[in-house]
Motif scaffolding. Structure first.
Motif, PDB file in Angstrom:
ATOM      1  N   TYR A 209     -34.030   9.718  11.664  1.00 17.51           N
ATOM      2  CA  TYR A 209     -35.281   9.727  12.213  1.00 17.51           C
ATOM      3  C   TYR A 209     -35.168   8.786  13.374  1.00 17.51           C
ATOM      4  O   TYR A 209     -34.344   7.714  13.482  1.00 17.51           O
ATOM      5  CB  TYR A 209     -36.154   9.211  11.115  1.00 17.51           C
ATOM      6  N   LEU A 210     -36.190   8.765  14.296  1.00 24.31           N
ATOM      7  CA  LEU A 210     -36.139   8.104  15.476  1.00 24.31           C
ATOM      8  C   LEU A 210     -37.836   7.826  15.767  1.00 24.31           C
ATOM      9  O   LEU A 210     -38.562   8.882  15.258  1.00 24.31           O
ATOM     10  CB  LEU A 210     -35.454   8.715  16.838  1.00 24.31           C
ATOM     11  N   ARG A 211     -38.223   6.783  16.401  1.00 24.41           N
ATOM     12  CA  ARG A 211     -39.430   6.693  16.826  1.00 24.41           C
ATOM     13  C   ARG A 211     -39.512   6.434  18.218  1.00 24.41           C
ATOM     14  O   ARG A 211     -38.970   5.937  19.043  1.00 24.41           O
ATOM     15  CB  ARG A 211     -39.998   5.421  15.914  1.00 24.41           C
ATOM     16  N   GLU A 212     -40.537   7.311  18.842  1.00 25.88           N
ATOM     17  CA  GLU A 212     -40.736   7.395  20.124  1.00 25.88           C
ATOM     18  C   GLU A 212     -42.138   6.490  20.363  1.00 25.88           C
ATOM     19  O   GLU A 212     -43.358   7.198  20.121  1.00 25.88           O
ATOM     20  CB  GLU A 212     -40.994   8.723  20.796  1.00 25.88           C
ATOM     21  N   ASP A 213     -42.180   5.547  21.264  1.00 22.24           N
ATOM     22  CA  ASP A 213     -43.441   4.675  21.370  1.00 22.24           C
ATOM     23  C   ASP A 213     -43.988   5.284  22.755  1.00 22.24           C
ATOM     24  O   ASP A 213     -43.635   6.136  23.234  1.00 22.24           O
ATOM     25  CB  ASP A 213     -43.020   3.191  21.605  1.00 22.24           C
ATOM     26  N   ASP A 214     -45.343   4.518  23.032  1.00 16.11           N
ATOM     27  CA  ASP A 214     -46.309   5.214  24.076  1.00 16.11           C
ATOM     28  C   ASP A 214     -45.335   4.853  25.456  1.00 16.11           C
ATOM     29  O   ASP A 214     -45.927   5.470  26.551  1.00 16.11           O
ATOM     30  CB  ASP A 214     -47.518   4.535  23.730  1.00 16.11           C
ATOM     31  N   GLY A 216     -42.562   5.588  25.853  1.00 17.62           N
ATOM     32  CA  GLY A 216     -41.447   6.391  26.252  1.00 17.62           C
ATOM     33  C   GLY A 216     -40.077   6.162  25.646  1.00 17.62           C
ATOM     34  O   GLY A 216     -39.040   6.764  25.494  1.00 17.62           O
ATOM     35  N   GLU A 217     -39.894   4.798  25.229  1.00 14.38           N
ATOM     36  CA  GLU A 217     -38.683   4.578  24.504  1.00 14.38           C
ATOM     37  C   GLU A 217     -38.529   4.846  23.069  1.00 14.38           C
ATOM     38  O   GLU A 217     -39.499   4.808  22.420  1.00 14.38           O
ATOM     39  CB  GLU A 217     -38.800   2.859  24.441  1.00 14.38           C
ATOM     40  N   ILE A 218     -37.243   5.397  22.644  1.00 11.65           N
ATOM     41  CA  ILE A 218     -36.806   6.196  21.672  1.00 11.65           C
ATOM     42  C   ILE A 218     -36.065   4.945  20.703  1.00 11.65           C
ATOM     43  O   ILE A 218     -35.064   4.387  21.014  1.00 11.65           O
ATOM     44  CB  ILE A 218     -36.156   7.244  21.758  1.00 11.65           C
ATOM     45  N   THR A 219     -36.406   4.507  19.499  1.00 13.06           N
ATOM     46  CA  THR A 219     -35.788   3.454  18.695  1.00 13.06           C
ATOM     47  C   THR A 219     -35.291   4.425  17.489  1.00 13.06           C
ATOM     48  O   THR A 219     -36.151   4.787  16.700  1.00 13.06           O
ATOM     49  CB  THR A 219     -36.780   2.642  18.113  1.00 13.06           C
ATOM     50  N   PRO A 220     -34.161   4.571  17.129  1.00 11.73           N
ATOM     51  CA  PRO A 220     -33.569   4.915  15.885  1.00 11.73           C
ATOM     52  C   PRO A 220     -34.180   4.308  14.664  1.00 11.73           C
ATOM     53  O   PRO A 220     -34.484   2.842  14.646  1.00 11.73           O
ATOM     54  CB  PRO A 220     -32.169   4.787  16.018  1.00 11.73           C
ATOM     55  N   LEU A 221     -34.498   4.782  13.587  1.00 10.59           N
ATOM     56  CA  LEU A 221     -34.888   4.167  12.269  1.00 10.59           C
ATOM     57  C   LEU A 221     -33.807   4.375  11.259  1.00 10.59           C
ATOM     58  O   LEU A 221     -33.789   5.409  10.146  1.00 10.59           O
ATOM     59  CB  LEU A 221     -36.273   4.833  11.800  1.00 10.59           C
ATOM     60  N   PRO A 222     -32.842   3.628  11.360  1.00  7.37           N
ATOM     61  CA  PRO A 222     -31.670   3.977  10.432  1.00  7.37           C
ATOM     62  C   PRO A 222     -31.802   3.760   8.942  1.00  7.37           C
ATOM     63  O   PRO A 222     -31.118   4.310   8.075  1.00  7.37           O
ATOM     64  CB  PRO A 222     -30.498   2.907  10.977  1.00  7.37           C
ATOM     65  N   ALA A 238     -39.555   6.222   3.317  1.00  9.55           N
ATOM     66  CA  ALA A 238     -38.737   6.122   2.054  1.00  9.55           C
ATOM     67  C   ALA A 238     -37.264   5.578   2.700  1.00  9.55           C
ATOM     68  O   ALA A 238     -36.883   6.290   3.329  1.00  9.55           O
ATOM     69  CB  ALA A 238     -38.823   7.172   1.170  1.00  9.55           C
ATOM     70  N   THR A 239     -36.888   4.570   1.972  1.00  7.11           N
ATOM     71  CA  THR A 239     -35.606   4.061   2.697  1.00  7.11           C
ATOM     72  C   THR A 239     -34.442   4.488   1.934  1.00  7.11           C
ATOM     73  O   THR A 239     -34.520   4.581   0.636  1.00  7.11           O
ATOM     74  CB  THR A 239     -35.854   2.397   2.858  1.00  7.11           C
ATOM     75  N   TYR A 240     -33.322   4.148   2.398  1.00  5.79           N
ATOM     76  CA  TYR A 240     -31.934   4.493   1.708  1.00  5.79           C
ATOM     77  C   TYR A 240     -31.708   3.215   0.657  1.00  5.79           C
ATOM     78  O   TYR A 240     -31.024   3.708  -0.258  1.00  5.79           O
ATOM     79  CB  TYR A 240     -30.908   4.411   2.734  1.00  5.79           C
ATOM     80  N   GLU A 241     -32.289   2.217   0.911  1.00  5.51           N
ATOM     81  CA  GLU A 241     -32.131   1.214  -0.258  1.00  5.51           C
ATOM     82  C   GLU A 241     -33.081   1.563  -1.321  1.00  5.51           C
ATOM     83  O   GLU A 241     -32.796   0.781  -2.213  1.00  5.51           O
ATOM     84  CB  GLU A 241     -32.468  -0.041   0.497  1.00  5.51           C
ATOM     85  N   GLY A 242     -34.027   2.315  -1.445  1.00  3.52           N
ATOM     86  CA  GLY A 242     -34.778   2.562  -2.497  1.00  3.52           C
ATOM     87  C   GLY A 242     -36.224   2.149  -2.607  1.00  3.52           C
ATOM     88  O   GLY A 242     -36.805   1.837  -3.687  1.00  3.52           O
TER      89      GLY A 242
END
Length: 279
Positions: A209-214, A216-222, A238-242
């Motif tokens: 998943y990634l987030r695109e802000d207004d 135009g910057e795209i930020t990964p959501l690791p 929902a995170t990988y850590e639970g």
């Protein structure tokens, strides 16, 4: 992508017409647990435990979040070995159940009137109970990528329409979807890089998943194992850590405003309440 097993695995079914969601939690490995996520009250309510196998990407909840259609592989005798059922969330007591001919199932979907369409190799009529809103069994048409992403398509995700060059290089060849923030100018981007049952992923789906802000910057959501917007435009994760989280844009930054840790739950099966045992 996480390379080691997390404490639990999470997937979320988000209602389209109510502030509610169903969390499907796997862990320990032989167990599944259902939890109702009240997005308005900020509460999580525990439901059924199942020792068996569920297929979350082939499940659906009704628009109001009150009904669950699910596929299960159990340890019972036929027809309770592989079956599709409808229950009241967050429980698994089958009010109607159809025998499926193995796990060759592609998914289900509720319409706005709660009528149900099921795509699977299965009997046309239920062997247990009945479904008062009407159910149609479609011939099975199986496409792995479509199966993995069908719940996203139902919630309004669409093919990515931005410039692929802005996506991290390792994800540019992936199947890319986006969902615009309700009432906002931001977007979430999903990258499906394939299916690998030897790696972490609900039903083997490899999703980033990634987030695109207004701007135009795209930020990964690791940390995101699953993400989507709710109807208020809040980022649900929902995170990988639970953990499950609500993240909001406040005072110019993304801020975590609510979270609930689901890592260390242990199986505690109990009978469903009486209201979940009948229509």
């Amino acid at each position: 992508m996480t390379t080691f097993p997390p404490p639990c695995r999470l997937y979320v079914l988000l209602a389209t017409a109510a502030p509610t969601a169903l969390i499907m939690r796997r862990g320990p490995s032989a167990w599944w647990h259902l939890l109702e996520w009240d997005l308005q009250a900020g509460e999580v309510r525990h439901g059924a435990w199942l020792r068996g196998t569920l297929y979350p990407r082939r499940c659906d909840i009704s628009p109001d979040g009150k009904l669950l259609g699910y596929f299960a592989l159990g340890d019972g005798q036929s027809p309770w070995d592989t079956y599709f059922a409808v229950s009241k969330t967050p429980w698994l007591t089958a009010l109607a159940a159809w025998h499926t001919h193995g796990t060759w199932t592609a998914g289900c979907r509720f319409a706005t009137d709660n009528s149900l369409t099921i795509s699977a190799s299965m009997d046309k009529r239920p062997f247990h109970g009945s479904y008062p809103y009407g159910a149609t069994v479609e011939d099975l048409s199986f496409d792995w990528t479509r199966r993995d992403l069908q719940n996203e398509y139902k919630r309004g995700w669409r093919p990515f329409s931005g410039e692929v060059e802005r996506i991290p290089a390792g994800l540019r060849e992936a199947v890319l979807l986006q969902r615009v923030q309700p009432g906002g100018e931001r977007a979430l981007v999903l990258a499906h890089t394939g299916t690998d049952f030897q790696r972490y992923g609900i039903e083997g789906a490899q999703i980033s998943y990634l987030r695109e802000d207004d701007d135009g910057e795209i930020t990964p959501l690791p940390e995101a194992a699953w993400a989507d917007w709710d109807r208020k435009g809040r980022l649900l994760m929902a995170t990988y850590e639970g953990a499950v989280k609500i993240i909001e844009w406040r005072s110019g930054i993304w801020a975590e405003t609510w979270s609930h840790d689901l890592r260390h739950l242990m199986p505690a099966p109990a009978p469903s309440p009486s209201w979940a045992q009948a229509w």
